[in-house]
Design a protein around this motif. Structure first.
Motif, short mmCIF file in Angstrom:
data_model
loop_
_atom_site.label_atom_id
_atom_site.label_comp_id
_atom_site.label_asym_id
_atom_site.label_seq_id
_atom_site.Cartn_x
_atom_site.Cartn_y
_atom_site.Cartn_z
N PHE A 1 0.73 -1.29 0.09
CA PHE A 1 0.00 -0.06 0.05
C PHE A 1 0.94 1.23 -0.02
O PHE A 1 1.82 1.27 0.87
CB PHE A 1 -0.99 0.03 1.18
CG PHE A 1 -2.08 -0.85 0.87
CD1 PHE A 1 -2.23 -2.23 0.87
CD2 PHE A 1 -3.47 -0.08 0.64
CE1 PHE A 1 -3.22 -2.81 0.65
CE2 PHE A 1 -4.65 -0.89 0.03
CZ PHE A 1 -4.42 -2.17 0.30
N LYS B 1 0.95 5.05 0.43
CA LYS B 1 0.30 6.21 1.09
C LYS B 1 0.83 7.65 1.14
O LYS B 1 1.87 7.65 1.63
CB LYS B 1 -0.12 5.75 2.62
CG LYS B 1 -0.78 4.58 2.65
CD LYS B 1 -1.08 4.11 4.08
CE LYS B 1 -1.67 2.80 4.15
NZ LYS B 1 -2.34 2.47 5.49
N VAL C 1 -4.51 7.10 -0.01
CA VAL C 1 -4.19 5.43 0.03
C VAL C 1 -4.27 4.80 -1.30
O VAL C 1 -5.50 4.74 -1.72
CB VAL C 1 -5.12 4.87 1.26
CG1 VAL C 1 -4.50 3.27 1.32
CG2 VAL C 1 -4.62 5.76 2.41
N GLU D 1 3.73 0.36 2.81
CA GLU D 1 3.79 -0.68 4.03
C GLU D 1 2.99 -1.81 3.27
O GLU D 1 2.59 -2.07 2.12
CB GLU D 1 2.70 -0.42 4.95
CG GLU D 1 1.35 0.02 4.40
CD GLU D 1 0.46 0.59 5.79
OE1 GLU D 1 0.96 1.22 6.58
OE2 GLU D 1 -0.62 0.10 5.95
N GLU D 2 3.50 -3.23 4.05
CA GLU D 2 2.76 -4.55 3.62
C GLU D 2 1.30 -4.28 3.67
O GLU D 2 0.57 -3.63 4.18
CB GLU D 2 3.28 -5.49 4.52
CG GLU D 2 2.75 -5.26 6.01
CD GLU D 2 2.83 -6.51 7.00
OE1 GLU D 2 3.13 -7.71 6.54
OE2 GLU D 2 3.31 -6.11 8.14
N GLU D 3 0.90 -5.42 2.63
CA GLU D 3 -0.78 -5.55 2.68
C GLU D 3 -0.86 -6.47 3.71
O GLU D 3 -0.59 -7.49 4.30
CB GLU D 3 -1.25 -6.21 1.24
CG GLU D 3 -2.66 -6.46 1.25
CD GLU D 3 -3.13 -7.08 0.16
OE1 GLU D 3 -2.35 -8.18 -0.36
OE2 GLU D 3 -3.97 -6.72 -0.39
N LEU D 4 -2.20 -6.06 4.55
CA LEU D 4 -2.52 -6.74 5.76
C LEU D 4 -4.06 -7.38 5.30
O LEU D 4 -4.75 -6.86 4.58
CB LEU D 4 -2.97 -5.80 6.87
CG LEU D 4 -1.67 -5.18 7.47
CD1 LEU D 4 -2.14 -4.34 8.57
CD2 LEU D 4 -0.68 -6.22 8.00
N GLU E 1 -11.95 -5.65 8.50
CA GLU E 1 -11.66 -4.17 8.94
C GLU E 1 -12.50 -4.10 10.11
O GLU E 1 -13.88 -4.50 10.14
CB GLU E 1 -11.58 -3.31 8.06
CG GLU E 1 -10.59 -3.16 7.06
CD GLU E 1 -10.52 -1.98 6.13
OE1 GLU E 1 -10.80 -0.70 6.48
OE2 GLU E 1 -10.32 -2.30 4.89
N LYS F 1 -16.24 0.55 2.82
CA LYS F 1 -15.67 1.69 2.30
C LYS F 1 -15.66 1.47 0.83
O LYS F 1 -15.70 2.18 -0.13
CB LYS F 1 -14.03 1.56 2.59
CG LYS F 1 -13.73 2.25 3.99
CD LYS F 1 -12.58 2.78 3.96
CE LYS F 1 -12.39 3.54 5.55
NZ LYS F 1 -12.26 2.37 6.28
N LEU G 1 -4.50 0.17 11.04
CA LEU G 1 -4.31 0.64 9.34
C LEU G 1 -4.32 2.05 9.74
O LEU G 1 -3.37 2.48 8.58
CB LEU G 1 -5.69 0.31 8.93
CG LEU G 1 -6.04 -0.86 8.21
CD1 LEU G 1 -7.38 -1.09 7.79
CD2 LEU G 1 -4.73 -1.74 7.30
N GLU G 2 -4.77 2.68 10.42
CA GLU G 2 -4.71 4.09 10.58
C GLU G 2 -5.37 4.82 11.73
O GLU G 2 -6.08 4.04 12.51
CB GLU G 2 -5.56 4.85 9.33
CG GLU G 2 -7.04 4.55 9.19
CD GLU G 2 -7.70 5.38 8.33
OE1 GLU G 2 -7.37 6.42 7.89
OE2 GLU G 2 -9.04 5.05 8.37
#
Ligand code: AMP
Ligand code: GLY
Length: 424
Positions: free
Chosen positions: A140, A142, A152, A184-187, A191, A213, A281-282
């Motif tokens: 990802f 950002k 993002v 960053e790596e994908e998680l 969510e 989302k 995530l944020e």
């Protein structure tokens, strides 16, 4: 007392709606508000300068100002009000960095051992590309700063990721917000949104919620501000709740206090529940939208004393805050085409019929009064919300509300809450 709410979306309509129920409140103003807010509060224009708004608040004897969106918080609206001795709810500019700089948030998480995706931050495009090549897609990408929810970009392939780096760092697609990028790596996982109120020391958790989302059913289509939400979110079990409070919320709030930047306001943690546990995530420094539309209808206690206690540092006295057991669901009705460009000014009908359905409240997001009509005025137009026995009922009632409302090219997802219902 008189209250001023800053903002104009569904979150702010919900805040005004809840604050208006308080016996402590005599009058609410909203800058700038929308057509729904104007039915319960007096709309005032949003001036260019925060000092002008603070002058106005001082002259009107406003006892509490509640700031909805992140942009004015990140620009220091609370600092301006505080300098005048005016009470304003939300973090100051320094504390709002938790949302306004992803690099700042990642550094704090790393330092405090808060679980999050592995990352690196870059200002140089070539170094960023070399890192992507090294660690392999998916990643990802950002923009470090605030980019109205668009900063993002998923990089499923090296090509996609490197295009995102070029767009942010070289082409400046998000202006200064893209002076650096976090990669960053994908998680992988489900969510959830975790919302707490804090006075900088004590943290009061809200009930759980989850938003959707993506623009279309099955979580497909494009990333939006949120097409619907529900509460509770069964993915947040009591064990996970405790884990998030201990491993994420308190380390963050204590960490901010420890660097001399106490965080007061709403801390909204965006989580991915992975097989290895919840990861951040944020952070957001304000209420979620549309999460607020499902959280505040479930709050039984008066919101006004809670917000004031966050400013005064007395939140611990509200540890017994009460919630309704009923579930809440919110279905967003958006303008056709959103999040891509869409038409506005379309007449909306059936609002009263929807409001008359048991348990249903229609929160306005992008609406405007145009002579005798209420017309569309944004991408997300309405948040049709229901509070009812269980999630299944709440979702069903919210969709009855949606069926009662009409405007040309209206778009709503038909599957809000499907993950939670799938758990039954
Ligand atoms: P953010 O604004 O950081 O929450 O990102 C917006 C959306 O992008 C999130 O709600 C996730 O759906 C997705 N996202 C962001 N970061 C990651 C990640 N590291 N792994 C998987 N999905 C992510
Ligand atoms: N619903 C996502 C947000 O408020 O950021």
């Amino acid at each position: 007392m008189k209250i001023l709410v800053v903002g104009q979306g569904g979150r702010e309509h919900t805040l005004v709606w809840k604050l208006a129920q308080s016996p402590l409140v005599e009058k609410i103003y909203c800058a700038p508000g929308n057509a729904g807010i104007a039915q319960i509060a007096e709309s005032i224009p949003m001036p260019d300068q925060f000092t002008e708004l603070a002058d106005w608040a001082e002259s009107q004897d406003i006892a509490l100002t509640v700031v909805g969106p992140e942009a004015p918080l990140a620009e220091g609206i609370v600092d301006v009000f505080r300098e005048r001795g005016l009470k304003a709810f939300g973090p100051d500019k320094q504390a709002a960095r938790l949302e306004a700089s992803k690099d700042f948030a990642k550094r704090l998480m790393l330092e405090k051992g808060i679980p999050t995706a592995e990352h690196q931050t870059f200002t140089d495009a070539e170094e960023a590309m070399a890192y992507i090549e090294d660690r392999n897609a998916p990643v990802f990408v950002k923009a470090d700063g605030l980019a109205a929810g668009k900063g993002v970009i998923p990089g499923r392939t090296f090509k996609e990721a490197s295009q995102a780096v070029t767009a942010i760092l070289v082409d400046k697609a998000f202006g200064n917000a893209g002076d650096s990028v976090v990669i960053e790596e994908e998680l992988i996982g489900e969510e959830a949104s975790f919302t707490v109120l804090t006075d900088g020391t004590y943290c009061l958790p809200f009930v759980s919620s989850q938003d959707h989302k993506m623009s279309h059913d099955g979580d497909t289509g494009k990333n939006t501000g949120g097409m619907g939400a529900y509460s509770p979110a069964p993915v947040i079990t009591p064990e996970l709740h405790n884990y998030v409070m201990e491993r994420v919320v308190y380390p963050t709030v204590n960490g901010m206090a420890g660097i001399g930047s106490p965080f007061k306001g709403v801390l909204y943690v965006g989580l991915m529940i992975t097989d290895a546990g919840p990861k951040v995530l944020e952070f957001n420094c304000r209420f979620g939208d549309p999460e607020t539309q499902v959280l505040l209808p479930r709050l039984k206690s008066d919101l006004v004393p809670l917000l004031i206690a966050c400013i005064d540092g007395t939140l611990e006295q509200h540890a017994d805050t009460q919630w309704y057991d009923e579930a809440a669901a919110c279905v967003v009705m958006a303008s056709g085409g959103y999040p891509d460009p869409y038409q506005t000014g379309i007449v909306i009908t059936g609002l009263e019929n929807a409001d008359a359905i048991e348990g249903v409240t229609v929160f306005h997001a992008g609406t405007k009064q145009n002579d005798e009509n209420i017309v569309t005025d944004g991408g997300r137009v309405l948040g049709v919300t229901a509070l009812s026995g269980g999630l299944h009922d709440a979702i069903q009632q919210a969709y009855k509300g949606v069926s009662a409302i009409h405007f040309d090219k209206a778009h709503a997802r038909s599957d809000i809450g499907y993950r939670a219902l799938g758990r039954d």
